[in-house]
Design an enzyme around this catalytic site. Structure first.
Site, PDB file in Angstrom:
ATOM      1  N   GLU A 163       1.021  -1.075  -0.012  1.00  0.00           N
ATOM      2  CA  GLU A 163       0.149  -0.199  -0.071  1.00  0.00           C
ATOM      3  C   GLU A 163       0.664   1.330  -0.010  1.00  0.00           C
ATOM      4  O   GLU A 163       1.945   1.256   0.955  1.00  0.00           O
ATOM      5  CB  GLU A 163      -0.957   0.033   1.409  1.00  0.00           C
ATOM      6  CG  GLU A 163      -1.777  -0.702   1.470  1.00  0.00           C
ATOM      7  CD  GLU A 163      -2.588  -0.632   2.649  1.00  0.00           C
ATOM      8  OE1 GLU A 163      -2.465   0.254   3.394  1.00  0.00           O
ATOM      9  OE2 GLU A 163      -3.496  -1.723   3.199  1.00  0.00           O
TER      10      GLU A 163
ATOM     11  N   ASP B 244      -5.860   8.236  10.868  1.00  0.00           N
ATOM     12  CA  ASP B 244      -4.560   7.766  11.220  1.00  0.00           C
ATOM     13  C   ASP B 244      -3.842   8.400  12.293  1.00  0.00           C
ATOM     14  O   ASP B 244      -4.502   9.531  12.646  1.00  0.00           O
ATOM     15  CB  ASP B 244      -3.674   8.451   9.818  1.00  0.00           C
ATOM     16  CG  ASP B 244      -3.734   7.458   8.678  1.00  0.00           C
ATOM     17  OD1 ASP B 244      -3.452   5.906   8.866  1.00  0.00           O
ATOM     18  OD2 ASP B 244      -4.040   7.957   7.602  1.00  0.00           O
TER      19      ASP B 244
ATOM     20  N   TYR C 243     -10.726  -5.243   3.722  1.00  0.00           N
ATOM     21  CA  TYR C 243      -9.875  -4.883   4.786  1.00  0.00           C
ATOM     22  C   TYR C 243     -10.650  -4.824   5.893  1.00  0.00           C
ATOM     23  O   TYR C 243     -11.476  -3.809   6.137  1.00  0.00           O
ATOM     24  CB  TYR C 243      -9.509  -3.373   4.318  1.00  0.00           C
ATOM     25  CG  TYR C 243      -8.091  -2.919   5.118  1.00  0.00           C
ATOM     26  CD1 TYR C 243      -8.101  -2.843   6.480  1.00  0.00           C
ATOM     27  CD2 TYR C 243      -7.459  -1.985   4.486  1.00  0.00           C
ATOM     28  CE1 TYR C 243      -7.050  -2.133   7.138  1.00  0.00           C
ATOM     29  CE2 TYR C 243      -6.334  -1.410   5.118  1.00  0.00           C
ATOM     30  CZ  TYR C 243      -6.198  -1.478   6.642  1.00  0.00           C
ATOM     31  OH  TYR C 243      -5.213  -0.880   7.054  1.00  0.00           O
TER      32      TYR C 243
END
Lengths: 395, 257
Positions: B44, B55, B168
């Site tokens: 990725e 994040d 995911y």
């Protein structure tokens, strides 16, 4: 009105998957509560008996005389409990949170007014409360930080990015993602993912619902213009909401031009922004061509935000509302003008709206009227104004 | 079956993540090649964003370092084209929706496939908001990866139905970053997901030790490692490629044993 969370082409729900289930639950619960007479009664009881509504619509005679044009009416949200319009929305959202069984409120704050309102209502309703605030804003608004702490809230200093409102929103969203089951994020403006812009608009529309009735009572007719300052835009959308269908009423939002719209130090989103997707919404943002969100600036911590609520972006695009940039200099000058002519120390945010009234009123006839919303009181800004003018004062 | 799905099928996979441009674009090319050499099955590549709300601090800081060096989306496309000169390891972009929106969905997707990017992960684009991007992807060999979280609940069937490439699964609510505790109902989430999709299921968010990688690979088809790799690159400087080969080998061993 919103369709699937969209205002025209703006709005939506651009958030991590972790929040989607929660947003859909909030929407479902809120849409039910909106029609629930018991909930509305509870909210209005708190608005009237705790927040001190309805707020006054004051005919500013001296300012009117001085400017020599339209009759100027001030919608006095600064007289609300905690000193700003923010309490309207926080009471609403906190009651939604309670109905959802949440134990904790979190909120972001720029100038601190939304943080103080959230801390206040959390204390009132017996909820835990944590507030996220940029380091830069903490330094500008120490008094409000101390207020939040006195009210029993924990204030988290945010040191990422430019350490202002945008970064506080990021931190609050991250904190929410981490503890979403027991936490309700009380968003402070008409921004973010659906259903927040709709919910905040609804809770703030009390401003214009009242002022519409009040102006008709006072003058026998609708106003010719409604002027309000715009950061994220909760005060402005609340001031506009009840007039949206009245095409004769001009709606004007005043955004922060900081040191000028041609400089980097500004936050004039509609004037200089472009379409983008950020903080959960499609709207207008100050950003680089590559889509990196700009660090913005205003003397007013509350207007220092690189985006604007999606409903405003839609109103601007449709031409229903007009948005004008006001510089720091103009706002400070208006801050002093209204203090001296009317004996009102208004928030520096609200002074942006007064600065435009100064330009607009003289172009209008004395039989015409302007409603200008004073979104909050200016106690918190006195030190900043002194600093701006180079005056030393002890806080 | 897409190239991405094929690369992750019938084996326990390791997916590594790097932030493009941290510490430099040249280094990113080397680091990607090193991860591939160490056994990573897919890489990725993060396109840096000013406000990466999904994040944690490690990746956010790397994004900021890259942006401080004025790394642009064009530079990241360059990184891909340099990698492609030396390796056909499957590559996916991870970025936020705004940088993609600014390039234009159609143009962005066209450039991705022209350069050999195999998929996109866009954490702030839930399936309700994907229609525009998906129509831009039509007829292109590019997968839009769906994320499933421990609180996706009733959304799982709908997300699975839209899944491409792999799914995911986010191991814990919260932001990216190394952690020691994972969601208790992870196995339940994966079991439910398996009823609705045959695509490989990869777990990410927080995994950094070989023990964790081993444990998680028992639940799913593989693991995604981000913050630990970004941190290693930041600390190792010029030594990063050598250390990444070792780290990838060690993690790969842990998940296949």
């Amino acid at each position: 009105m919103t369709t699937n969370g969209k205002f025209g082409g703006y709005g939506g729900q651009f958030v991590p998957e972790t929040l989607m289930q929660e947003l859909q639950e909030i929407e479902t619960v809120y849409l039910k509560l909106r029609e629930d007479p018991e909930f509305q009664r509870e909210l209005h009881d708190l608005l009237d008996n705790y927040a001190n509504r309805p707020s006054l619509l004051y005919h500013a005679q001296h300012l009117t005389e001085k400017l020599g044009g339209a009759q100027i009416y001030l919608k006095r949200e600064d007289l609300n409990h905690t000193g700003a319009h923010k309490i309207n929305n926080v009471l609403g959202q906190a009651l939604v949170a309670k109905r959802m069984g949440k134990q904790k409120l979190i909120a972001e704050t720029g100038a601190g007014q939304h943080g103080v309102a959230t801390a206040t209502v959390a204390a009132l309703l017996g909820l835990e409360c944590e507030i996220y605030m940029g380091k830069e804003d903490i330094e500008r608004q120490r008094l409000n930080v101390f207020r939040m702490e006195l009210l029993g809230s924990q204030v988290h200093e945010v040191t990422s990015g430019s350490m202002v409102l945008k970064d506080a929103v990021n931190a609050a969203m991250q904190a929410w993602v981490t503890d979403v089951d027991r936490t309700f994020y009380v968003l402070g403006s008409a921004v973010g993912p659906h259903p927040f812009p709709m919910m905040v608009r609804d809770f703030q529309s009390v401003i214009s619902t009242e002022s519409r009735r009040q102006i008709v009572q006072a003058t026998g007719k609708l106003p010719d213009a409604v002027v309000a300052c715009v950061g994220g835009g909760s005060n402005a959308i609340g001031s506009f909401a009840a007039f949206l269908d009245d095409e004769s009423v001009r709606l004007i939002g005043c955004e922060a031009a900081g040191k000028g719209v041609h400089t980097k130090q500004q936050a004039a989103t509609i004037t200089n922004g472009t379409d983008g997707i950020f903080h959960g919404m499609k709207s207008k943002f100050l950003q680089s061509p590559a889509g990196q969100i700009d660090q913005v600036y205003s003397i007013s911590a509350g207007l220092d935000y690189p985006g604007i609520g999606p409903e405003h972006a839609a109103l601007a695009t449709a031409g229903r509302a007009q948005y004008v940039p006001i510089t720091d200099d103009e706002a400070v000058q208006a801050f002093e003008l209204i203090a001296r002519t009317e004996g009102i120390i208004a928030a520096i945010e609200s002074a942006h709206a007064i600065a435009y009234v100064e330009k607009l009123a003289p172009t209008m006839r004395p039989d015409q009227t302007i409603i200008c919303t004073l979104s909050g009181r200016g106690d918190k800004d006195v030190a900043a104004i002194a600093k701006y003018k180079g005056v030393q004062i002890d806080e | 079956m897409s190239k991405l799905t094929a690369a992750l099928t019938a084996k326990k996979a390791l997916i590594g993540f790097v932030v493009a441009g941290d510490p430099s674009c040249e280094a990113t090319v080397e680091n990607i090649l090193a991860l591939a050499q160490g056994g990573a099955d897919v890489i990725e590549i993060g396109i840096p964003f000013s406000d990466p709300v999904a994040d944690g601090p490690v990746i956010a800081a790397a994004d900021q370092r890259a942006l401080d060096r004025n790394v642009t989306t064009d530079d990241v496309f360059d990184v891909v084209s340099q990698v492609r000169e030396q390796s056909d390891v499957p590559l996916v972009f991870l970025t936020y929706v705004n940088p993609v929106f600014q390039v234009g969905y159609r143009e962005f997707c066209r450039r991705c496939t022209a350069l050999g990017v195999d998929g996109l992960i866009i954490p702030d684009l839930p399936y309700e908001e994907q229609d525009d991007l998906r129509s831009a992807m039509q007829d292109l060999d590019l997968d839009l990866i769906q994320l499933v979280t421990p609180n996706s609940k009733a959304r799982i069937p709908k997300i699975a139905q839209r899944a491409q490439g792999f799914v995911y699964v986010v191991s814990a609510t919260g932001v990216t970053g190394m952690r020691n505790d994972f969601e208790a109902n992870l196995a339940g989430v994966i079991a439910e997901l398996r009823q609705y999709t045959k695509l490989p299921i990869e777990i990410g968010f927080g995994i950094h030790t070989p023990e964790q990688a081993h444990e998680m690979s028992q639940l799913a088809d593989g693991v995604i490692v981000g913050s630990q790799i970004v941190d290693l690159i930041h600390r190792a400087g010029a030594q990063a490629p050598a250390q990444l080969i070792d780290y990838a080998q060690e993690m790969k061993r842990a998940i296949t044993e």
